[in-house]
Design an enzyme around this catalytic site. Structure first.
Site, PDB file in Angstrom:
ATOM      1  N   LYS A 175      -4.103   1.567   7.366  1.00 25.92           N
ATOM      2  CA  LYS A 175      -4.210   2.654   6.215  1.00 25.92           C
ATOM      3  C   LYS A 175      -4.740   1.848   5.130  1.00 25.92           C
ATOM      4  CE  LYS A 175      -2.151   4.132   2.778  1.00 25.92           C
ATOM      5  NZ  LYS A 175      -3.013   4.090   1.968  1.00 25.92           N
ATOM      6  N   GLU A 250       3.618  -8.614   1.237  1.00 23.77           N
ATOM      7  CA  GLU A 250       3.112  -9.650   0.417  1.00 23.77           C
ATOM      8  C   GLU A 250       2.889  -8.657  -0.845  1.00 23.77           C
ATOM      9  OE1 GLU A 250       3.513 -12.588   0.631  1.00 23.77           O
ATOM     10  OE2 GLU A 250       4.212 -12.615   2.426  1.00 23.77           O
ATOM     11  N   CYS A 284      -4.020 -10.727  -7.097  1.00 19.35           N
ATOM     12  CA  CYS A 284      -2.413 -10.894  -6.924  1.00 19.35           C
ATOM     13  C   CYS A 284      -2.285 -12.121  -7.433  1.00 19.35           C
ATOM     14  CB  CYS A 284      -1.950 -10.704  -5.470  1.00 19.35           C
ATOM     15  SG  CYS A 284      -2.751 -11.718  -4.100  1.00 19.35           S
TER      16      CYS A 284
HETATM   17  P1  NAD Z   1       0.268  -0.328  -4.101  1.00 25.83           P
HETATM   18  O1  NAD Z   1       1.661  -1.017  -3.653  1.00 25.83           O
HETATM   19  O2  NAD Z   1       0.116   0.883  -4.906  1.00 25.83           O
HETATM   20  O3  NAD Z   1      -0.466   0.105  -2.679  1.00 25.83           O
HETATM   21  C1  NAD Z   1      -0.846  -0.531  -1.614  1.00 25.83           C
HETATM   22  C2  NAD Z   1      -1.017   0.330  -0.385  1.00 25.83           C
HETATM   23  O4  NAD Z   1       0.597   0.796  -0.208  1.00 25.83           O
HETATM   24  C3  NAD Z   1      -1.928   1.451  -0.420  1.00 25.83           C
HETATM   25  O5  NAD Z   1      -2.522   1.665   0.820  1.00 25.83           O
HETATM   26  C4  NAD Z   1      -0.924   2.624  -0.660  1.00 25.83           C
HETATM   27  O6  NAD Z   1      -1.510   3.951  -0.553  1.00 25.83           O
HETATM   28  C5  NAD Z   1       0.117   2.464   0.116  1.00 25.83           C
HETATM   29  N1  NAD Z   1       1.459   2.890  -0.008  1.00 25.83           N
HETATM   30  C6  NAD Z   1       1.793   3.529  -1.217  1.00 25.83           C
HETATM   31  N2  NAD Z   1       3.015   4.147  -1.329  1.00 25.83           N
HETATM   32  C7  NAD Z   1       3.356   3.928   0.000  1.00 25.83           C
HETATM   33  C8  NAD Z   1       4.589   4.282   0.948  1.00 25.83           C
HETATM   34  N3  NAD Z   1       5.566   4.973   0.298  1.00 25.83           N
HETATM   35  N4  NAD Z   1       4.714   3.977   2.186  1.00 25.83           N
HETATM   36  C9  NAD Z   1       3.736   3.348   2.875  1.00 25.83           C
HETATM   37  N5  NAD Z   1       2.633   2.848   2.000  1.00 25.83           N
HETATM   38  C10 NAD Z   1       2.497   3.299   0.849  1.00 25.83           C
HETATM   39  O7  NAD Z   1      -0.904  -1.549  -4.314  1.00 25.83           O
HETATM   40  P2  NAD Z   1      -2.416  -1.200  -4.839  1.00 25.83           P
HETATM   41  O8  NAD Z   1      -2.341  -0.881  -5.996  1.00 25.83           O
HETATM   42  O9  NAD Z   1      -3.284  -0.789  -3.668  1.00 25.83           O
HETATM   43  O10 NAD Z   1      -2.655  -3.260  -4.996  1.00 25.83           O
HETATM   44  C11 NAD Z   1      -2.225  -3.788  -5.994  1.00 25.83           C
HETATM   45  C12 NAD Z   1      -1.007  -4.472  -5.714  1.00 25.83           C
HETATM   46  O11 NAD Z   1      -1.162  -5.345  -4.709  1.00 25.83           O
HETATM   47  C13 NAD Z   1      -0.722  -5.830  -6.837  1.00 25.83           C
HETATM   48  O12 NAD Z   1       0.521  -5.348  -7.277  1.00 25.83           O
HETATM   49  C14 NAD Z   1      -1.074  -6.928  -6.117  1.00 25.83           C
HETATM   50  O13 NAD Z   1      -0.495  -8.107  -6.790  1.00 25.83           O
HETATM   51  C15 NAD Z   1      -0.923  -6.715  -4.816  1.00 25.83           C
HETATM   52  N6  NAD Z   1      -1.417  -7.531  -4.043  1.00 25.83           N
HETATM   53  C16 NAD Z   1      -0.789  -8.665  -3.540  1.00 25.83           C
HETATM   54  C17 NAD Z   1      -1.419  -9.403  -2.515  1.00 25.83           C
HETATM   55  C18 NAD Z   1      -0.442 -10.601  -1.845  1.00 25.83           C
HETATM   56  O14 NAD Z   1      -1.192 -11.202  -1.033  1.00 25.83           O
HETATM   57  N7  NAD Z   1       0.463 -10.976  -2.409  1.00 25.83           N
HETATM   58  C19 NAD Z   1      -2.683  -9.378  -2.382  1.00 25.83           C
HETATM   59  C20 NAD Z   1      -3.599  -8.458  -2.830  1.00 25.83           C
HETATM   60  C21 NAD Z   1      -2.862  -7.364  -3.705  1.00 25.83           C
END
Ligand code: NAD
Length: 483
Positions: A175, A250, A284
């Site tokens: 997803k 992560e 991130c």
């Molecule tokens: P997000 O947490 O809003 O969404 C991530 C994914 O989770 C999306 O596909 C979203 O649709 C899905 N999602 C949302 N609610 C959910 C639920 N209840 N159940 C299952 N899936 C759900 O994050 P974002 O805005 O897409 O990305 C930015 C964030 O990602 C930042 O906090 C960044 O630091 C983090 N990030 C971390 C890493 C790492 O390796 N640590 C790498 C890249 C980004």
């Protein structure tokens, strides 16, 4: 008006059952709809899980090198399409073409890397205490893997979850984030053309609350690998582990670079500047805090302010120094943090302004922001902004620098700029971060090394990338053979 792009389920391109669609607009010019996608829901996700579950056994039985050959062919197909994928990524996510091109190359390399790793997929032989007995271990796939990914690396992150899962004999349901789902569907297309059997790869675009939760809650999903924000990641982890699925999340970061009194300040400015404002701070591992020794503080603040002032901002397709935010939510959130920083009493050195004139006025552009005199009690010191906002904090000595660097709930990446070997070692020892770097920016990590955070940046269950990803997507069976 082009047809909406479909989801990939059980080897077929299919419309969402509901008929719903979602538009993805160009972050550099929101009057342009880049693509329209079918917006899947629970039933689409369940169909994908069912297909994956039915197909996985046969895929696991295939010799691992044969699975590897399909991954290698996938890499080759992606390589042929590199230019087109790069442009798609930039048009949906917004990052400059050179960054997008590097990310697409990363995805290609990941498929090649795990294609070769498949040859070594096996186990170990152990010494046995009993006579005429052999003991060995073997790695077996976990089963069906649900992969949930963010928008900020829309091809690299799906690739670094899919390729090791597939190499080790799992079936996947991915997803991707709705903000930039195109590149993930392109991965499915390449895998399809490379000969991945029906049902092994499934990609369903849809919301976290329907498609995402279906993956975390389904009895037929055996492992969930999530990358995204800490807030969502913790929910996903709880939901997935509730019925003992294997899970990893992560999550966010608030990454510091310490600049010591022995640092070459020009070098420190370059390291922090690229880490803070590259990809618009939407990484991130982006550098969001500079913790600077008092002896070089004024010089560093002047240097980094000049760096921010000199960055050219523009549409990613023009390959500027800095592109737009991905969407309105991220754009408004950065502007809110700029206001919060001012209200909390940080010194505003430069930037944080909405660009609302000329060609850029239809995009989510904000000038890169530098705040100095930031203290650990301020929100811009503690909270992930996920935009081009750098908080600079002055410290009296190295001990205080380490203490201040560790003083957040996150622990993803940290770096130090120093000319002192003892300080470098001390920093590595005392940093509460999953990635630590000396004289390097906090961003960027090669594809074969373990990647993950400490504290609230990760559930710390498994690492990603390299051999760590193979560990996540496999379970170990111990075999006694008495002959
Ligand atoms: P997000 O947490 O809003 O969404 C991530 C994914 O989770 C999306 O596909 C979203 O649709 C899905 N999602 C949302 N609610 C959910 C639920 N209840 N159940 C299952 N899936 C759900 O994050 P974002 O805005 O897409 O990305 C930015 C964030 O990602 C930042 O906090 C960044 O630091 C983090 N990030 C971390 C890493 C790492 O390796 N640590 C790498 C890249 C980004």
């Amino acid at each position: 008006m082009p047809e909406p792009k479909q989801n990939y389920v059980n080897g077929e391109w299919v419309a969402a059952e509901s008929g719903d669609t979602v538009d993805v607009t160009n972050p550099a010019d929101t009057t342009e709809v880049v693509n329209t996608y079918h917006y899947g829901g629970e039933s689409d996700a369940n169909a994908a899980v069912e297909a994956a579950s039915a197909a996985q056994g046969e895929w696991a039985d295939m010799p691992a090198p044969d699975r590897g050959a399909i991954l290698r062919e996938t890499g080759a197909i992606l390589e042929e399409r590199k230019e087109e994928l790069t442009e798609l990524l930039t048009r949906e996510e917004g990052k400059p073409l050179s960054s997008a091109s590097g990310e697409v190359q990363r995805a290609i390399d990941i498929f090649y890397y795990y294609a070769e790793k498949a040859y070594d997929f096996g186990g170990t032989v152990k010494g046995a205490s009993g006579g005429r007995t052999s003991v060995s271990t073997r790695k077996e796939p976990v089963g069906v893997a649900g992969l949930i990914t963010p928008w900020n690396y829309p091809i690299a992150i799906p690739a670094w979850k899919m390729a090791p899962a597939l190499a080790t004999g799992n079936a996947v349901v991915l997803k991707p984030a709705t903000q930039a789902p195109g590149p993930a569907l392109e991965l499915a297309k390449a895998l399809d053309e490379a000969g991945a059997p029906d049902g092994i790869v499934n990609v369903v675009v849809g919301s976290g609350s329907s498609v995402g939760t279906t993956l975390t809650d389904s009895d037929d999903v055996d492992a969930v690998s999530f990358t995204g924000s800490t807030q969502v990641g913790l929910q996903v982890y709880d939901a997935a582990t509730d019925d003992t699925k294997r899970a990893q999340a992560e999550m966010g970061g608030k990454n510091p670079t310490i600049v010591t009194d022995s640092a070459d300040v020009d070098e420190a400015v370059d390291i922090v500047g690229v880490g803070a404002f590259g990809v618009t701070g939407q990484a991130c591992t982006a550098t969001s805090r500079a913790i600077v020794h008092t002896d070089v503080y004024d010089e560093f603040v002047a240097g980094i302010t000049e760096y921010a002032e000199s960055l050219d901002i523009g549409p990613g397709l023009d390959d500027p120094g800095m592109g737009p935010h991905v969407n309105e939510g991220e754009f408004e959130s950065t502007l809110d943090y700029v206001d919060i920083a001012k209200t909390e009493g940080a010194t505003h050195e430069f930037g944080g302004d909405r660009v609302d004139e000329g060609d850029l006025s239809d995009g989510y552009f904000v000038t890169p922001a530098v705040f100095s005199d930031v203290t650990p009690d301020m929100r811009i010191f503690q909270e992930e902004v996920f935009g081009p906002v750098l908080a600079v904090t002055e410290v009296e000595d190295f001990d205080e620098a380490i203490e201040v660097a560790n003083n957040t709930e996150y622990g993803l990446s940290a770096s130090v700029v120093t000319d002192d070997l003892a300080e470098a070692h001390e920093f590595v020892d005392r940093s509460e971060s999953g990635v630590v770097k000396v004289n390097e920016k906090t961003t960027g990590l090669e594809l074969h090394v373990p990647f993950g955070g400490y504290k609230q940046s990760s559930t710390n269950t498994f690492r990603e990338q390299g051999d760590a990803a193979i560990d996540f997507f496999t379970q170990t069976k111990t075999v006694y053979m008495n002959h």
